[in-house]
Design a protein around this motif. Sequence first.
Motif, PDB file in Angstrom:
ATOM      1  N   GLU A 121      -6.824  -2.691  -4.211  1.00 53.91           N
ATOM      2  CA  GLU A 121      -6.675  -2.829  -5.752  1.00 53.91           C
ATOM      3  C   GLU A 121      -6.922  -3.939  -6.252  1.00 53.91           C
ATOM      4  O   GLU A 121      -7.875  -4.269  -7.076  1.00 53.91           O
ATOM      5  N   ARG A 122      -6.519  -5.283  -5.887  1.00 55.62           N
ATOM      6  CA  ARG A 122      -6.654  -6.469  -5.953  1.00 55.62           C
ATOM      7  C   ARG A 122      -7.972  -7.142  -5.945  1.00 55.62           C
ATOM      8  O   ARG A 122      -8.425  -7.887  -6.662  1.00 55.62           O
ATOM      9  N   HIS A 123      -8.858  -6.259  -5.249  1.00 59.50           N
ATOM     10  CA  HIS A 123     -10.261  -6.645  -5.076  1.00 59.50           C
ATOM     11  C   HIS A 123     -11.255  -5.861  -5.859  1.00 59.50           C
ATOM     12  O   HIS A 123     -12.413  -5.778  -5.569  1.00 59.50           O
ATOM     13  N   GLY A 124     -10.756  -4.977  -6.886  1.00 58.80           N
ATOM     14  CA  GLY A 124     -11.421  -4.048  -7.678  1.00 58.80           C
ATOM     15  C   GLY A 124     -11.667  -2.765  -6.980  1.00 58.80           C
ATOM     16  O   GLY A 124     -12.607  -2.075  -7.754  1.00 58.80           O
ATOM     17  N   TYR A 125     -10.921  -2.297  -5.964  1.00 58.92           N
ATOM     18  CA  TYR A 125     -10.965  -0.978  -5.522  1.00 58.92           C
ATOM     19  C   TYR A 125     -10.251  -0.052  -6.109  1.00 58.92           C
ATOM     20  O   TYR A 125      -8.836  -0.352  -6.237  1.00 58.92           O
ATOM     21  N   GLN A 126     -10.422   1.268  -6.129  1.00 58.91           N
ATOM     22  CA  GLN A 126      -9.354   2.491  -6.565  1.00 58.91           C
ATOM     23  C   GLN A 126      -9.522   3.400  -5.736  1.00 58.91           C
ATOM     24  O   GLN A 126     -10.390   3.487  -4.908  1.00 58.91           O
ATOM     25  N   ARG A 127      -8.317   4.071  -5.837  1.00 53.52           N
ATOM     26  CA  ARG A 127      -8.164   5.296  -4.871  1.00 53.52           C
ATOM     27  C   ARG A 127      -8.721   6.514  -5.223  1.00 53.52           C
ATOM     28  O   ARG A 127      -8.957   6.828  -6.447  1.00 53.52           O
ATOM     29  N   HIS A 128      -9.569   7.036  -4.360  1.00 56.78           N
ATOM     30  CA  HIS A 128     -10.221   8.346  -4.803  1.00 56.78           C
ATOM     31  C   HIS A 128      -8.990   9.331  -4.510  1.00 56.78           C
ATOM     32  O   HIS A 128      -8.542   9.483  -3.449  1.00 56.78           O
ATOM     33  N   THR A 140     -15.636  17.857  12.144  1.00 64.37           N
ATOM     34  CA  THR A 140     -15.372  17.301  10.752  1.00 64.37           C
ATOM     35  C   THR A 140     -13.750  17.548  10.483  1.00 64.37           C
ATOM     36  O   THR A 140     -13.378  18.480  10.813  1.00 64.37           O
ATOM     37  N   VAL A 141     -13.043  16.422  10.200  1.00 66.12           N
ATOM     38  CA  VAL A 141     -11.834  16.503   9.997  1.00 66.12           C
ATOM     39  C   VAL A 141     -11.514  15.828   8.749  1.00 66.12           C
ATOM     40  O   VAL A 141     -12.065  15.240   7.838  1.00 66.12           O
ATOM     41  N   LEU A 142     -10.184  16.348   8.068  1.00 58.78           N
ATOM     42  CA  LEU A 142      -9.551  15.790   6.789  1.00 58.78           C
ATOM     43  C   LEU A 142      -9.128  14.716   7.158  1.00 58.78           C
ATOM     44  O   LEU A 142      -8.353  14.169   8.224  1.00 58.78           O
ATOM     45  N   SER A 143      -9.323  13.278   6.409  1.00 52.37           N
ATOM     46  CA  SER A 143      -8.883  11.851   6.443  1.00 52.37           C
ATOM     47  C   SER A 143      -7.562  12.020   6.259  1.00 52.37           C
ATOM     48  O   SER A 143      -6.987  12.508   5.437  1.00 52.37           O
ATOM     49  N   THR A 144      -6.954  11.023   7.087  1.00 53.90           N
ATOM     50  CA  THR A 144      -5.471  10.635   6.839  1.00 53.90           C
ATOM     51  C   THR A 144      -5.445   9.201   6.075  1.00 53.90           C
ATOM     52  O   THR A 144      -4.427   8.707   5.869  1.00 53.90           O
ATOM     53  N   PHE A 145      -6.544   8.579   5.869  1.00 57.79           N
ATOM     54  CA  PHE A 145      -6.604   7.293   5.224  1.00 57.79           C
ATOM     55  C   PHE A 145      -6.911   7.491   3.845  1.00 57.79           C
ATOM     56  O   PHE A 145      -7.323   8.452   3.555  1.00 57.79           O
ATOM     57  N   GLU A 146      -6.563   6.416   3.038  1.00 59.28           N
ATOM     58  CA  GLU A 146      -7.070   6.312   1.633  1.00 59.28           C
ATOM     59  C   GLU A 146      -8.538   5.925   1.530  1.00 59.28           C
ATOM     60  O   GLU A 146      -9.207   5.175   2.192  1.00 59.28           O
ATOM     61  N   PHE A 147      -9.317   6.747   0.826  1.00 59.43           N
ATOM     62  CA  PHE A 147     -10.725   6.417   0.631  1.00 59.43           C
ATOM     63  C   PHE A 147     -10.634   5.538  -0.693  1.00 59.43           C
ATOM     64  O   PHE A 147     -10.119   6.130  -2.011  1.00 59.43           O
ATOM     65  N   MET A 148     -11.121   4.325  -0.800  1.00 64.97           N
ATOM     66  CA  MET A 148     -11.107   3.473  -1.923  1.00 64.97           C
ATOM     67  C   MET A 148     -12.542   3.257  -2.326  1.00 64.97           C
ATOM     68  O   MET A 148     -13.307   3.392  -1.423  1.00 64.97           O
ATOM     69  N   HIS A 149     -12.810   3.042  -3.625  1.00 61.92           N
ATOM     70  CA  HIS A 149     -14.256   2.848  -3.829  1.00 61.92           C
ATOM     71  C   HIS A 149     -14.019   1.638  -5.284  1.00 61.92           C
ATOM     72  O   HIS A 149     -12.955   1.630  -5.702  1.00 61.92           O
ATOM     73  N   ARG A 150     -15.302   1.143  -5.246  1.00 63.97           N
ATOM     74  CA  ARG A 150     -15.659   0.212  -6.334  1.00 63.97           C
ATOM     75  C   ARG A 150     -17.007   0.531  -6.808  1.00 63.97           C
ATOM     76  O   ARG A 150     -17.841   0.770  -6.332  1.00 63.97           O
TER      77      ARG A 150
END
Length: 166
Positions: A121-128, A140-150
Motif C-alpha cells: 500500500e505504501r507503493h500505491g497498491y490497493q487490495r482487491h 484452477t484454484v482459489l488464491s490464498t494470497f492477497e491480489f493487489m493492484h495499482r
Amino acid sequence: MRIETKKGILEGEWHYLTQWKEQVFPAEGRGKEWSPVSWHSIVYSEEKNPIGHIGFDSFEVLIDAVPRLVIGIGEVVVRPEYQGQGIPALLFNEVHHQASNHFGTGVFTLFCPSRLVSYYERHGYQRHSGAVYFLQQGETVLSTFEFMHRGDLTPVGEVVLQSEPW
C-alpha cells in the motif's frame, strides 16, 4: 547507484541477489508454481553488483469474464545490507514508468501474503476484494494470497488468471 530495465537477467546476477534465498521470498509462496517474468528492473551498487530487483511482465486476466491486460509484478528482492534505504521505491518508480511504455497499460498487479499488504500500500497498491483464481498444477484454484493492484482496475469482481500467479 544505477537502475537498468532489461529483458532477462544473468544467472550470476540472480544468484548474487538471492544467495540468501531462504530469507528472500515469503514462506507462504514456497511449493507454489509461479509464472516466469521476462522483464527485470535492477538496481546496481557503485561496485556494479545487483542489490535490488523487481521482475515484471504483461498478463491477461479475466475480470468478471472480461479480458484485461495487466502488468504482473513479481520477485521483489533487496539484499539485506541495502534494506531500509528506499530501494524498493526507486524500483517501483522505474517499473511503473518502463512497463507502461513497453506494454501500453498502467494497471499493475501483484500477489502477496496478508502480512505484506501495508508494505505494498505504501507503493500505491490497493487490495482487491473479490475472489481471485489462478492455476496450480493445471487446476484452477482459489488464491490464498492477497491480489493487489495499482491503476484503473475495479477493486471488486472475480479475477481469473489463465496462468500461475506472478
